[in-house]
Each structure stands twice: as C-alpha cells, then as structure tokens.
Design a protein around this motif. Structure first.
Motif, short mmCIF file in Angstrom:
data_model
loop_
_atom_site.label_atom_id
_atom_site.label_comp_id
_atom_site.label_asym_id
_atom_site.label_seq_id
_atom_site.Cartn_x
_atom_site.Cartn_y
_atom_site.Cartn_z
N GLN A 34 -4.19 26.19 -58.66
CA GLN A 34 -5.33 27.09 -58.46
C GLN A 34 -6.45 26.37 -57.71
O GLN A 34 -7.08 26.94 -56.81
N LEU A 73 -2.93 34.05 -58.81
CA LEU A 73 -3.56 32.87 -59.40
C LEU A 73 -3.26 32.65 -60.88
O LEU A 73 -3.03 31.51 -61.29
N THR A 117 -9.33 30.30 -63.30
CA THR A 117 -9.71 30.74 -61.95
C THR A 117 -11.21 30.68 -61.77
O THR A 117 -11.72 30.13 -60.78
N TYR A 146 -7.18 37.24 -62.07
CA TYR A 146 -7.79 35.94 -62.36
C TYR A 146 -7.68 35.67 -63.85
O TYR A 146 -7.35 36.57 -64.66
N PRO A 167 -10.37 36.95 -55.78
CA PRO A 167 -9.00 36.52 -56.06
C PRO A 167 -7.99 37.52 -55.52
O PRO A 167 -8.24 38.73 -55.55
#
Length: 302
Positions: A191, A183, A224, A220, A215
C-alpha cells in the motif's frame, strides 16, 4: 567688487524671465505640446473619462458571459453552465462521512462524498488517465468549467505532457495510486508503494506533491488512511454521483444532486464508453445545469 553685484543680479533676473517666457510660449498654440501631455486627461475638453470600477466590472462580466454563451453553443451544451459563487474566505471544516469511519479515524484524513456548503454547487472530478482527448482540454477551457484529476501513473506515464498541459490550464493533479490496485487486499508495504510512490511520481513530473487522494474503487482500510496521511495526504474525497456519456449513477437513494456533492467520472473514450469524453461533459452538464447547480473548484473548498 561690491559695486558689480547689483548688475549681476539684474542680469540673472532678466535671464530667468526670458527662460520662463520661452517655456510659456512652448506650451501655447504653435509651441511644443509637452506641457499639454502632462495635463490630466480628465481636465482636457472632450477627453473621455475613465469608467468607474463598477462599470468596468459590469462590462467585463458581460463579455465573459457572452464568451460562455458562444462556447456553450460551439460545444453543443443544452444550456449555458451557471457561474459558481466566489469561494469562501475560509474553507469549511471537512469530517469523515458517517458510516465511512475506520478505527483511529479522528487522526486520519477525512473520507467524504459531499463538501459542507449551502451553495448550489457541485464538484467535477475525473479519475485514472487512460484517455487523453485534446478536445476535452479545449472544451473545458473554453467553457470555463473547473475540474480535478485523480491520476494513476500506470496509465499517464506514456504521455505526461498531456497532463502537464492540463495542469497549466489550472487543473489540480491528485493521487489515485501507481497501479490502481485494490488497496485493502495489499500488505502495508505494498500500500505504501502504491500511495506514496504516486506522491513521488506526481511531485517529480508535475512539481507539486498532492494533498488529496482517492483510493481505487473507493476501497480503503485503516492502513490506507494512515499511510496516505504519512506521505502528505490531507483529505480523501470519494463521490456522491458518477457520470457517463449516456447516464448518471447515484449513491443516494433520492437519485439527485445536493449542495457540495462530488461527481466522479473517468478519462475514457469510445472503446469503453458509449461516447467520447466531450459527450460525457455534455451529458453531465445537462444534468448539473438543468438542476440549477454550478460547478466549483474542489481545491477552493478542501
């Protein structure tokens, strides 16, 4: 007319007496047993009294433990899994683990590896969804071991039914993105598609929008967490230990379990592991039970 009223009164009295006598005969000896059925069981000679609530509860717990012992033997566990305590009346306050913060973190879903509790419990979580082993469902149900699933649509979409069965057995299905991508390397728009798109998929196919998100790879950034929070995520549980069929891996330097630790594993089979998913459960439960811990349900605490 007035002179006939006493006669009528006498006739009525005689009729009432006759009916009462017939009813009394009907509840005695050779008559009907309707009256006896109305009599409380506890008042009849020889009737078994209902067991008191404490005794009934003790008997139920005894049967449940016997079932757990039998299930542990059936599935080849080294020890019978310990029973977790009742969940707390109020869930503990979860905060982001030190060192896992991002800018603006106070308003974002907390990121953590351990749930604050003094109980000797841990939480088992399973990621992805590639391996769909029916033996796992039967094993966990019969053993009564709770777990949480963090699923990615790209590997579960070929068999939503497997995870619907899992959900029907009491397992919460949470968000692990659509395609399991790294991500922090994606744009905000990408995202959002990964995180919020998986929220939509889970709601569509399983009827409930998740509040927990993990995640991929545990990676992250601030975007995120902000995006996750914007589409319904309330918390981001990572993990303190990871389970495999043949070993454990640890985040903490003492290489041990602690109260409230989250344990990660994956939906994988012999093609990727040195064993099956049921082998993994036997291995991780040997560690958990051997160290004196029970497995509790994550959603009861978070």
């Amino acid at each position: 007319m007035k002179r006939h009223r006493p006669v009528r009164a006498v006739l009525v009295a005689l009729l009432v007496a006759a009916i009462a006598s017939a009813c009394a005969e009907g509840t005695d000896g050779g008559g009907t047993d309707q009256g006896r059925r109305a009599e409380p069981a506890a008042g009849r000679p020889g009737a078994a009294a209902a067991p008191p609530p404490a005794a009934a509860r003790a008997e139920r717990l005894k049967r449940q433990q016997a079932a757990r012992v039998a299930a542990a033997k059936k599935w080849g566990l080294a020890e019978v899994p310990l029973v977790p305590p009742a969940p707390p009346a109020e869930k503990p306050r979860i905060t982001t683990r030190e060192g896992f913060e991002v800018e603006g973190g106070d308003a974002l879903p907390p990121v953590f590896t351990t749930v604050p509790t003094k109980e000797r419990i841990v939480f088992l979580t399973i990621d992805d969804g590639a391996e769909k082993d029916p033996e796992l469902l039967r094993m966990m149900t019969e053993l009564g071991i709770p777990y949480s699933a963090f699923i990615s649509d790209y590997v579960v979409s070929d068999d939503y039914g497997y995870f619907k069965d899992m959900q029907a057995r009491g397992v919460t299905l949470s968000n692990h993105t659509l395609n399991h991508r790294y991500l922090p390397g994606l744009s905000k728009a990408d995202q959002r598609r990964e995180i919020c798109g998986e929220q939509d998929k889970i709601e569509k196919y399983f009827g409930k929008r998740p509040t927990l998100f993990r995640p991929p790879f545990g990676n992250y950034n601030g975007d995120t967490l902000r995006i996750a929070g914007s589409c319904g995520i309330e918390a981001v549980p990572l993990w303190a230990a990871e389970a495999f069929p043949d070993h454990m891996e640890w985040r903490e330097p003492d290489r041990d379990l602690h109260p409230g630790d989250i344990v990660l594993t994956h939906f994988r089979g012999r093609e990727e592991w040195k064993g099956s998913m049921t082998d993994m459960v036997r291995s991780v439960m040997k560690t958990i039970t051997g160290k004196g811990y029970a497995v509790a349900r994550l959603e009861d605490y978070v």
